[in-house]
Design an enzyme around this catalytic site. Structure first.
Site, PDB file in Angstrom:
ATOM      1  N   ASP A  24       0.813  -1.222   0.000  1.00 40.87           N
ATOM      2  CA  ASP A  24       0.000   0.000   0.000  1.00 40.87           C
ATOM      3  C   ASP A  24       0.842   1.266   0.000  1.00 40.87           C
ATOM      4  O   ASP A  24       2.002   1.279   0.396  1.00 40.87           O
ATOM      5  CB  ASP A  24      -0.986   0.005   1.172  1.00 40.87           C
TER       6      ASP A  24
ATOM      7  N   GLU B  23      -0.346  -2.203   5.255  1.00 41.93           N
ATOM      8  CA  GLU B  23       0.620  -2.063   6.352  1.00 41.93           C
ATOM      9  C   GLU B  23       0.521  -0.680   6.980  1.00 41.93           C
ATOM     10  O   GLU B  23       0.680  -0.533   8.199  1.00 41.93           O
ATOM     11  CB  GLU B  23       2.043  -2.313   5.836  1.00 41.93           C
ATOM     12  N   GLU B  24       0.251   0.325   6.149  1.00 40.46           N
ATOM     13  CA  GLU B  24       0.252   1.699   6.647  1.00 40.46           C
ATOM     14  C   GLU B  24      -0.821   1.958   7.702  1.00 40.46           C
ATOM     15  O   GLU B  24      -0.697   2.879   8.500  1.00 40.46           O
ATOM     16  CB  GLU B  24       0.080   2.691   5.480  1.00 40.46           C
TER      17      GLU B  24
END
Length: 433
Positions: free
Chosen positions: A93, A160-161
């Site tokens: 992402d 992940e962010e």
């Protein structure tokens, strides 16, 4: 006759073992993949085109690919005889950041936030590097199966962010549907290391990350008559100051902790005392014991300040720990010790450096937390142009950090080093018995 020759040629090719057809991606190939991924970023949980792109590439290398794992995640498996199972993860992402690097392949892509707001999107945290290195490693491992034995599980993870991707893939039975790993490996670009180097930490490398919302309630009124109110702005200010003492006076100086109040909102006009003030906190730590202590003290201090101000029990502050918690990254010391000689042999002694732990977060940690018997190692990949790094060491410039609109890795050497380093560790851990 031409049709017969074509049939014979196809038959000969399809009868060849897959290993003979596999070919490692060249440096030029890697750069083209990187530019495409950089130009076409997608926000968290929206990585549909990115996942499709990676899946096509992986399938072409001979991996058995499963898409839609944990939403947009994908898993590629390459079985190569008896031996250990190793999982290597990359994240996909990007961030809602308007790119300002001026690169010829700068992103102009747009995305839509969950709020419905349209934003410009950028790979400002190096996930484009992670994915490209991942593809390069995949190609090398497929092309050199005579050098290793076991099973390689490649994971392309979403979100992940926002700390949601690893959790979603594990909830989708990642470790049950696919070969359970004996080791987990990942890398992350580093905005303070020169390209050509990798950095490592043994033990805690990144922090527990919690987001906490605090609503401080009061009794509003006219600013000229504060004695007739219970001012939530004053209470919120006292809470902010008291929380700083938790880190400086209640946590051991040998431990690490952060409580940052990143947002405070209350009131509408100069002469109005409001009924409520909202605080947004980021809370960081390494050990679970310290994390639990910090969260407990936030609640206790908030309630204590409100009680001192005369607020009744039913109007004490609301403290909500959001579910986007990311646990601390713990690099298993025994795995680090096995990986370091492999990295040094591949890159040279001077290119493998010890670095300090940081208070940033990474949800790669969840894979080891879900199954503590699976050791993990996340190492840092230097991404800074050598001349820029030297200038920063002289104090002539300040290097842009991750998440900056001007963060631009020195792509070619960064990619080459990442592929070489990760391939060396994977091959070494999957050696012939």
């Amino acid at each position: 006759m031409p049709q017969l020759l074509r049939f014979i040629a196809i038959s000969l090719v399809t009868c060849l073992p897959l290993q003979a057809l596999a070919q490692a991606l060249s440096d030029d190939d890697l750069l083209e993949h990187y530019k495409y991924l950089h130009e076409n970023p997608e926000l968290s949980l929206q990585e549909h085109q990115t996942a499709a792109y990676l899946a096509r590439e992986l399938e072409g290398m001979g991996y058995k690919v499963t898409t839609g794992v944990g939403g947009t995640g994908l898993v590629g498996v390459l079985a190569n005889g008896d031996g250990p199972t190793l999982m290597y993860r990359a994240d996909m992402d990007a961030l809602p950041v308007e790119e300002a690097t001026g690169l010829p392949y700068a992103s102009q892509a747009k995305g839509v936030l969950p709020s419905g707001e349209e934003v410009l999107v950028m790979h400002a945290c190096g996930h484009d590097v992670h994915m490209t290195v991942w593809l390069g490693v995949a190609s090398r491992m497929a092309a050199s199966r005579e050098d290793w034995r076991g099973t390689l599980v490649l994971v392309a993870q979403p979100a992940e962010e926002i700390g949601a991707g690893a959790k979603a893939m594990l909830a989708d039975r990642l470790f049950q549907r696919f070969p359970r790993p004996d080791f987990n490996l990942a890398l992350h670009v580093n905005a303070a290391l020169p390209a050509g180097q990798v950095g490592y930490v043994s033990g805690y490398a990144m922090a527990n990350v919690d987001s906490v919302d605090v609503s401080v309630y009061g009794r509003g009124g006219h600013g000229a008559y504060p004695h007739k109110t219970r001012d939530p702005v004053v209470m919120a200010s006292q809470i902010v100051l008291a929380l700083q003492n938790v880190v400086s006076r209640e946590v051991s100086p040998l431990d690490s902790a952060v409580i940052t109040v990143g947002s405070i909102h209350g009131g509408t006009k100069h002469n109005i005392i409001s009924d409520e003030v909202k605080l947004q906190l980021t809370v960081r730590s390494y050990s679970d014991e310290t994390r639990n202590y910090l969260l407990r003290r936030i609640e206790e201090i908030s309630a204590g300040v409100a009680r001192t101000a005369g607020m009744p029990e039913e109007r004490l502050p609301s403290v909500v720990v959001r579910d986007e918690y990311t646990p601390a990254v713990y690099n298993a010391p025994e795995l680090v010790e096995r990986a370091l000689p492999l990295l040094r042999q591949s890159l040279g002694e001077k290119s493998v450096v010890a670095i300090s732990p940081v208070m940033g977060g990474e949800d790669f940690s969840r894979y080891g937390r879900t199954d503590p018997s699976v050791p993990g190692f996340l190492f840092a990949l230097g991404a800074v142009n050598q001349a820029d790094y030297a200038a920063s060491q002289r104090g002539d410039t300040v290097l842009p950090s991750l998440h900056s609109a001007v963060f631009a890795p020195d792509a070619a050497p960064t990619l080459a080093t990442g592929v070489k380093a990760a391939t060396a560790v994977l091959t070494g851990l999957l050696q012939n018995p």
